[in-house]
Write a protein that holds these residues in place. Structure first.
Motif, PDB file in Angstrom:
ATOM      1  N   PHE A 184      49.354  64.121   1.524  1.00 20.13           N
ATOM      2  CA  PHE A 184      48.992  62.743   1.157  1.00 20.13           C
ATOM      3  C   PHE A 184      47.530  62.463   1.482  1.00 20.13           C
ATOM      4  O   PHE A 184      46.800  61.869   0.684  1.00 20.13           O
ATOM      5  CB  PHE A 184      49.903  61.745   1.890  1.00 20.13           C
ATOM      6  CG  PHE A 184      49.518  60.309   1.650  1.00 20.13           C
ATOM      7  CD1 PHE A 184      49.633  59.744   0.385  1.00 20.13           C
ATOM      8  CD2 PHE A 184      49.032  59.525   2.691  1.00 20.13           C
ATOM      9  CE1 PHE A 184      49.259  58.421   0.155  1.00 20.13           C
ATOM     10  CE2 PHE A 184      48.660  58.205   2.471  1.00 20.13           C
ATOM     11  CZ  PHE A 184      48.774  57.650   1.197  1.00 20.13           C
ATOM     12  N   TYR A 185      47.116  62.936   2.634  1.00 21.04           N
ATOM     13  CA  TYR A 185      45.726  62.733   3.050  1.00 21.04           C
ATOM     14  C   TYR A 185      44.766  63.342   2.023  1.00 21.04           C
ATOM     15  O   TYR A 185      43.796  62.714   1.590  1.00 21.04           O
ATOM     16  CB  TYR A 185      45.526  63.373   4.427  1.00 21.04           C
ATOM     17  CG  TYR A 185      44.145  63.203   5.017  1.00 21.04           C
ATOM     18  CD1 TYR A 185      43.753  61.986   5.574  1.00 21.04           C
ATOM     19  CD2 TYR A 185      43.240  64.260   5.054  1.00 21.04           C
ATOM     20  CE1 TYR A 185      42.494  61.831   6.132  1.00 21.04           C
ATOM     21  CE2 TYR A 185      41.979  64.113   5.615  1.00 21.04           C
ATOM     22  CZ  TYR A 185      41.616  62.900   6.152  1.00 21.04           C
ATOM     23  OH  TYR A 185      40.362  62.756   6.717  1.00 21.04           O
ATOM     24  N   MET A 186      45.079  64.559   1.608  1.00 20.04           N
ATOM     25  CA  MET A 186      44.198  65.230   0.646  1.00 20.04           C
ATOM     26  C   MET A 186      44.267  64.566  -0.725  1.00 20.04           C
ATOM     27  O   MET A 186      43.263  64.445  -1.417  1.00 20.04           O
ATOM     28  CB  MET A 186      44.559  66.707   0.553  1.00 20.04           C
ATOM     29  CG  MET A 186      44.186  67.454   1.818  1.00 20.04           C
ATOM     30  SD  MET A 186      44.374  69.239   1.635  1.00 20.04           S
ATOM     31  CE  MET A 186      45.964  69.458   2.353  1.00 20.04           C
ATOM     32  N   GLN A 187      45.467  64.147  -1.099  1.00 21.11           N
ATOM     33  CA  GLN A 187      45.599  63.450  -2.389  1.00 21.11           C
ATOM     34  C   GLN A 187      44.810  62.153  -2.372  1.00 21.11           C
ATOM     35  O   GLN A 187      44.227  61.750  -3.371  1.00 21.11           O
ATOM     36  CB  GLN A 187      47.074  63.160  -2.686  1.00 21.11           C
ATOM     37  CG  GLN A 187      47.810  64.342  -3.291  1.00 21.11           C
ATOM     38  CD  GLN A 187      49.155  63.921  -3.844  1.00 21.11           C
ATOM     39  OE1 GLN A 187      50.116  63.744  -3.103  1.00 21.11           O
ATOM     40  NE2 GLN A 187      49.234  63.741  -5.150  1.00 21.11           N
ATOM     41  N   GLN A 188      44.804  61.476  -1.223  1.00 22.50           N
ATOM     42  CA  GLN A 188      44.050  60.232  -1.131  1.00 22.50           C
ATOM     43  C   GLN A 188      42.561  60.475  -1.366  1.00 22.50           C
ATOM     44  O   GLN A 188      41.832  59.573  -1.751  1.00 22.50           O
ATOM     45  CB  GLN A 188      44.281  59.569   0.239  1.00 22.50           C
ATOM     46  CG  GLN A 188      44.165  58.048   0.222  1.00 22.50           C
ATOM     47  CD  GLN A 188      42.832  57.528  -0.289  1.00 22.50           C
ATOM     48  OE1 GLN A 188      41.772  57.864   0.228  1.00 22.50           O
ATOM     49  NE2 GLN A 188      42.878  56.678  -1.328  1.00 22.50           N
ATOM     50  N   ARG A 189      42.126  61.718  -1.168  1.00 19.31           N
ATOM     51  CA  ARG A 189      40.715  62.007  -1.422  1.00 19.31           C
ATOM     52  C   ARG A 189      40.473  62.399  -2.879  1.00 19.31           C
ATOM     53  O   ARG A 189      39.373  62.763  -3.247  1.00 19.31           O
ATOM     54  CB  ARG A 189      40.219  63.109  -0.486  1.00 19.31           C
ATOM     55  CG  ARG A 189      40.305  62.727   1.002  1.00 19.31           C
ATOM     56  CD  ARG A 189      39.561  61.432   1.302  1.00 19.31           C
ATOM     57  NE  ARG A 189      39.577  61.095   2.723  1.00 19.31           N
ATOM     58  CZ  ARG A 189      40.103  59.979   3.214  1.00 19.31           C
ATOM     59  NH1 ARG A 189      40.670  59.087   2.413  1.00 19.31           N
ATOM     60  NH2 ARG A 189      40.062  59.738   4.513  1.00 19.31           N
TER      61      ARG A 189
ATOM     62  N   LEU B 184      42.408  64.849  -4.636  1.00 20.74           N
ATOM     63  CA  LEU B 184      42.885  66.165  -5.034  1.00 20.74           C
ATOM     64  C   LEU B 184      44.318  66.058  -5.542  1.00 20.74           C
ATOM     65  O   LEU B 184      45.137  65.372  -4.943  1.00 20.74           O
ATOM     66  CB  LEU B 184      42.855  67.124  -3.845  1.00 20.74           C
ATOM     67  CG  LEU B 184      41.499  67.290  -3.174  1.00 20.74           C
ATOM     68  CD1 LEU B 184      41.622  68.152  -1.936  1.00 20.74           C
ATOM     69  CD2 LEU B 184      40.525  67.926  -4.152  1.00 20.74           C
ATOM     70  N   SER B 185      44.623  66.768  -6.625  1.00 16.56           N
ATOM     71  CA  SER B 185      45.992  66.751  -7.131  1.00 16.56           C
ATOM     72  C   SER B 185      46.901  67.410  -6.092  1.00 16.56           C
ATOM     73  O   SER B 185      46.427  68.126  -5.203  1.00 16.56           O
ATOM     74  CB  SER B 185      46.079  67.524  -8.434  1.00 16.56           C
ATOM     75  OG  SER B 185      45.855  68.892  -8.175  1.00 16.56           O
ATOM     76  N   GLU B 186      48.194  67.197  -6.233  1.00 15.31           N
ATOM     77  CA  GLU B 186      49.127  67.767  -5.265  1.00 15.31           C
ATOM     78  C   GLU B 186      48.973  69.291  -5.219  1.00 15.31           C
ATOM     79  O   GLU B 186      48.941  69.894  -4.142  1.00 15.31           O
ATOM     80  CB  GLU B 186      50.562  67.388  -5.631  1.00 15.31           C
ATOM     81  CG  GLU B 186      51.539  67.765  -4.546  1.00 15.31           C
ATOM     82  CD  GLU B 186      52.978  67.467  -4.917  1.00 15.31           C
ATOM     83  OE1 GLU B 186      53.237  66.958  -6.018  1.00 15.31           O
ATOM     84  OE2 GLU B 186      53.857  67.757  -4.087  1.00 15.31           O
TER      85      GLU B 186
ATOM     86  N   GLU C 148      52.255  64.595   5.195  1.00 14.66           N
ATOM     87  CA  GLU C 148      51.139  63.703   5.549  1.00 14.66           C
ATOM     88  C   GLU C 148      49.790  64.362   5.241  1.00 14.66           C
ATOM     89  O   GLU C 148      48.844  63.693   4.841  1.00 14.66           O
ATOM     90  CB  GLU C 148      51.179  63.321   7.034  1.00 14.66           C
ATOM     91  CG  GLU C 148      52.392  62.485   7.449  1.00 14.66           C
ATOM     92  CD  GLU C 148      52.434  61.095   6.801  1.00 14.66           C
ATOM     93  OE1 GLU C 148      51.361  60.529   6.492  1.00 14.66           O
ATOM     94  OE2 GLU C 148      53.550  60.589   6.595  1.00 14.66           O
ATOM     95  N   GLN C 149      49.720  65.688   5.451  1.00 14.62           N
ATOM     96  CA  GLN C 149      48.477  66.402   5.119  1.00 14.62           C
ATOM     97  C   GLN C 149      48.217  66.348   3.616  1.00 14.62           C
ATOM     98  O   GLN C 149      47.089  66.133   3.183  1.00 14.62           O
ATOM     99  CB  GLN C 149      48.590  67.880   5.514  1.00 14.62           C
ATOM    100  CG  GLN C 149      48.408  68.149   6.979  1.00 14.62           C
ATOM    101  CD  GLN C 149      48.676  69.612   7.295  1.00 14.62           C
ATOM    102  OE1 GLN C 149      49.552  70.246   6.706  1.00 14.62           O
ATOM    103  NE2 GLN C 149      47.920  70.156   8.228  1.00 14.62           N
TER     104      GLN C 149
ATOM    105  N   ASN D 270      52.705  69.916   5.833  1.00 17.73           N
ATOM    106  CA  ASN D 270      53.202  68.631   6.215  1.00 17.73           C
ATOM    107  C   ASN D 270      52.875  67.646   5.084  1.00 17.73           C
ATOM    108  O   ASN D 270      51.788  67.667   4.528  1.00 17.73           O
ATOM    109  CB  ASN D 270      52.443  68.408   7.519  1.00 17.73           C
ATOM    110  CG  ASN D 270      52.436  67.059   8.047  1.00 17.73           C
ATOM    111  OD1 ASN D 270      52.499  66.086   7.306  1.00 17.73           O
ATOM    112  ND2 ASN D 270      52.320  66.997   9.349  1.00 17.73           N
TER     113      ASN D 270
ATOM    114  N   LEU E  58      44.626  74.236  -1.221  1.00 18.18           N
ATOM    115  CA  LEU E  58      43.612  74.125  -0.189  1.00 18.18           C
ATOM    116  C   LEU E  58      44.235  74.376   1.185  1.00 18.18           C
ATOM    117  O   LEU E  58      43.676  75.092   2.020  1.00 18.18           O
ATOM    118  CB  LEU E  58      42.979  72.733  -0.256  1.00 18.18           C
ATOM    119  CG  LEU E  58      41.568  72.594   0.275  1.00 18.18           C
ATOM    120  CD1 LEU E  58      40.619  73.516  -0.464  1.00 18.18           C
ATOM    121  CD2 LEU E  58      41.089  71.154   0.158  1.00 18.18           C
ATOM    122  N   ALA E  59      45.424  73.812   1.408  1.00 16.36           N
ATOM    123  CA  ALA E  59      46.096  73.997   2.692  1.00 16.36           C
ATOM    124  C   ALA E  59      46.461  75.468   2.901  1.00 16.36           C
ATOM    125  O   ALA E  59      46.304  76.007   3.999  1.00 16.36           O
ATOM    126  CB  ALA E  59      47.341  73.120   2.769  1.00 16.36           C
TER     127      ALA E  59
END
Ligand SMILES: Nc1ncnc2c1ncn2[C@@H]1O[C@H](COP(=O)(O)OP(=O)(O)OP(=O)(O)O)[C@@H](O)[C@H]1O
Ligand SMILES: [Mg+2]
Lengths: 248, 470
Positions: B421-426, B428-430, B418-419, B416, B436-437
């Motif tokens: 984006f959430y991780m990138q906000q922390r 992590l690169s895309e 949104e997932q 998703n 990771l997902a």
């Protein structure tokens, strides 16, 4: 002075304009609160700053210590020091909190440098203790099956571990019981300092008793319509928003 | 090719994609006729029964149509006349790495095999094209009576056990590719674990394709005698060639009363390998066979590990992870044949499709009418990364009779935005967020791999993801 500056920001989703010329300066060392009706664009502001791909900025700029961040990928902005505690944190199945935060901390280290595992865990456990998060959470998948309050606490844990220079907290108080509110607020206060600027989005004056803001802003229809000190929050709580719009 | 540049190459990124030139002493040439088979028999010194077995397999191979009525049409692109069926430097695998010819040894060193052997393996066989270049087991394991040799040595030196089971779990005519393997098989392992012996560390085989236009047809037979236990791991790589390469193995497992066999595969074929493998185990009373199968890479993989539960309370399990990268097709699944009362089978399959990658799950579960108290659990989950990724599920569960318990769950999910984006906000690169997902998606299955392999697996997934984003 180091500042997060939002200049005449206009942003839309699809064809629909949501932010309409928003101006705001958050200097490091200060905590600002934003209040405003549902749908006025508070979360949109947070997500546009963080670089959410669904929004298009049509005009204006966001400057982090003088540098425009609008052309940057979300992860680049994050590594520059911008943190967003989400109103609705996402679940990431199969990825444990410990591994997730570890990857995020690792991403901030220079190329070739490995995070020292024992140091990392020592810090993680210390922060978890401060936020009264049980140890068992380290091996749970990020936000999966968490209660609303647990999710918010986990956002603050991430913030504490990543030590941003600017943090935007989007309704971190929603869904917290009284005890949790105190714990989360003390977590936020622990991060306060001359090196950190914070923007706290909330609907409840109560939060501002614990996290006392330097300024309070009211958002209406995609712009800041009124700014004041912490007493403004009390007045809003007592009288609602109509007088603000009427005045305008 | 310049072979002196080893230190310059970043081994972490290229995985198996490198190749050193090698001189072959034995080469059956291009194409497949009876003569090819005679050549192979002569080189190997096969006994007459094996020559007959091969010729019979060849006949069946010619008779059987390509299974394109249900399988991928891409099979039609295999040109059997262009393939080289046997290539080797010589016969006897070496017992010490020092004796392995330098040009072959450096390949395995680069893949880290001797190092892994020292660290955590009970025995290793390293196959280079058609034959094993190295084969050895730790002395202590050999002393327990464990046999771990190549298929040729197995059939020559241990004919009494070998003949008893060879071709019995998977008859030559099972499918077109098992017939082909029966005709030209070479290499693979023969393992026998005596009654009650529990081999504490894994035995490992590594299959390396080095030559272009080559077909690798190893043949593995593992027999765990009563109460014995063994874990076998296989790894596979090939460099990237311009033309298609064929890997078509047959693996037969026999777990006698109360025995346990765990068979772990981590394949990382390059993107032009047709990987068409038949794997099946026969589980006797109270025996357990578990296939842990991880398929990364290849152009087309068709593989459905199976367990025939022939004795009471036998258990069969297939845990599989498939990752179909851009342009790849992973057609995998499991076959569970319940042939005795109170038998239990479990299938857990997770697939990931990236870009135009396609993953297909085919599961067959068969519980006939006269049996009692059989159980099957099937879970298959697919994760799609891009809008044009594809997944299909074809479960075929036939359960007759009463008192059985059968469960089937399937899910398809998408990563998703949104997932991410959430991780990138922390921070992590895309690509890192995607990795990771994806690692999260397969995490519960990866836990079942031995540590050394789960680390490798994670690295392979990261590499695939890196290439697929941005
Ligand atoms: N994907 C979308 N498509 C259409 N409209 C959207 C989308 N996302 C947000 N909006 C609209 O933008 C407006 C602002 O939403 P936003 O979430 O920023 O409000 P908010 O101030 O955070 O509200 P709340 O206090 O309820 O959290 C709302 O009218 C919302 O419906
Ligand atoms: Mg909101």
């Amino acid at each position: 002075m180091k500042t997060l500056s939002i200049r005449n920001l206009h942003a839309s989703i699809g064809e629909k304009p949501i932010l309409r010329g928003l101006n705001l300066d958050i200097p490091q060392g200060e905590v600002h609160a934003i209040m405003g009706k549902n749908g006025s664009g508070k979360s949109t502001l947070a997500k546009v700053m963080a670089g959410h791909p669904d929004y298009t900025v049509t005009e204006g700029d966001v400057l982090l210590n003088g540098q425009s961040i609008l052309g940057m990928e979300p992860d680049v902005r994050a590594r520059l020091g911008l943190f967003l505690a989400f109103q609705y944190p996402m679940e990431i199945p199969g990825v444990t909190i410990a591994n997730f935060i570890r990857a995020a901390v690792q991403a901030r280290l220079p190329e070739g440098e490995e995070l020292e595992a024992t140091e990392y865990y020592a810090k993680l456990y210390a922060k978890m203790d401060e936020l009264s998060i049980p140890r068992a959470f380290t091996s749970r998948s990020v936000n999966e099956g968490f209660s609303g309050g647990e999710k918010k606490r986990c956002e603050i844990l991430q913030m504490a571990m990543l030590q941003p220079s600017y943090a935007v907290l989007d309704e971190t108080d929603s869904g917290l019981d009284i005890d949790a509110l105190k714990v989360v607020s003390s977590g936020v206060n622990a991060l306060r300092g001359p090196e950190v600027g914070m923007l706290v989005i909330t609907h409840y004056q109560r939060l501002l008793d614990y996290i006392v803001p330097d300024k309070v802003h009211v958002m209406g229809e995609g712009e800041i319509v009124l700014s004041g000190d912490k007493d403004l929050a009390l007045k809003l709580e007592a009288e609602g928003y109509d007088w603000v719009t009427a005045k305008k | 090719m310049n072979t002196e540049t080893k230190p310059d190459i970043d081994i972490d990124r290229s995985v198996g994609d490198f190749r050193y030139d090698v001189d072959y002493a034995f080469d059956a040439g291009v194409g497949l006729t009876e003569k090819t088979i005679d050549y192979i028999c002569d080189v190997k010194g096969d006994p007459d029964w094996v020559r007959k077995f091969r010729k019979d397999g060849y006949k069946k191979f010619l008779e059987k149509p390509m299974p394109t009525h249900w399988a991928s049409k891409d099979l039609e692109n295999i040109v059997f006349e262009n393939i080289r069926y046997y290539l080797s430097q010589g016969q006897a695998p070496k017992r010490s790495w020092d004796e392995v010819p330098e040009d072959v040894k450096r390949t395995f060193e680069r893949l880290g095999i001797p190092e892994q052997e020292r660290k955590f393996l009970a025995g290793v066989e390293a196959q280079f094209d058609s034959e094993a270049a190295y084969s050895n087991i730790k002395e202590a394991v050999g002393k327990q009576g464990v046999i771990f040799v190549g298929s040729t040595e197995g059939l020559q030196k241990h004919p009494e056990i070998f003949k008893k089971w060879f071709g019995k779990v998977i008859p030559s005519g099972d499918n077109k590719f098992s017939a082909l393997n029966s005709a030209v098989f070479s290499g693979g392992s023969f393992i026998y674990i005596p009654p009650g012996v529990k081999v504490s560390h894994p035995l490992q085989a590594y299959f390396r394709i080095n030559a272009q236009n080559f077909g690798q047809f190893e043949r593995t037979l593992i027999i765990a005698d009563e109460g014995a236990e063994v874990t076998y791991m296989e790894g596979c790589t090939a460099p990237k060639f311009e033309t298609a390469t064929l890997h078509s193995a047959v693996v037969e497992l026999v777990a006698l009363k109360g025995a346990k066999i765990q068979y772990i595969t981590v394949q990382n074929w390059s993107a032009n390998v047709f990987n068409l493998v038949t794997k099946r185990g026969l589980a006797h009373e109270d025996a357990e066979i578990k296939w842990i199968d991880c398929n990364i890479g290849s152009r087309l993989t068709m593989k459905y590990p199976g367990v025939v539960m022939k004795g009471r309370r036998a258990r069969g399990e297939v845990i599989s992870i498939a990752l179909a990268g851009d342009g790849q097709h992973q057609d995998t699944g499991a076959k569970m044949v319940h042939a005795a009362d109170e038998t239990t089978s479990n299938i857990i399959s997770k697939s990931i499709s990236l870009g135009t990658g396609r993953s297909t799950y085919r599961g067959m579960v068969h519980i006939p009418k006269h049996l009692k108290k059989c159980k099957n659990n099937t879970e298959c989950d697919a994760l799609l990364i891009n809008a044009n990724s594809r997944t299909d599920t074809y479960p075929a569960i036939t359960v007759r009779g009463q008192g059985h318990s059968v469960q089937h769950e399937a899910s398809v999910s998408q990563i998703n935005a949104e997932q991410i984006f959430y991780m990138q906000q922390r921070g992590l690169s895309e690509a890192a967020a995607m990795s990771l997902a994806v690692n999260g998606f397969v995490n519960d299955l990866v836990q079942q791999f031995p540590m050394e392999y789960s680390v490798e697996l994670k690295r392979l997934i990261d590499l695939e993801m890196e290439g697929s984003v941005g």
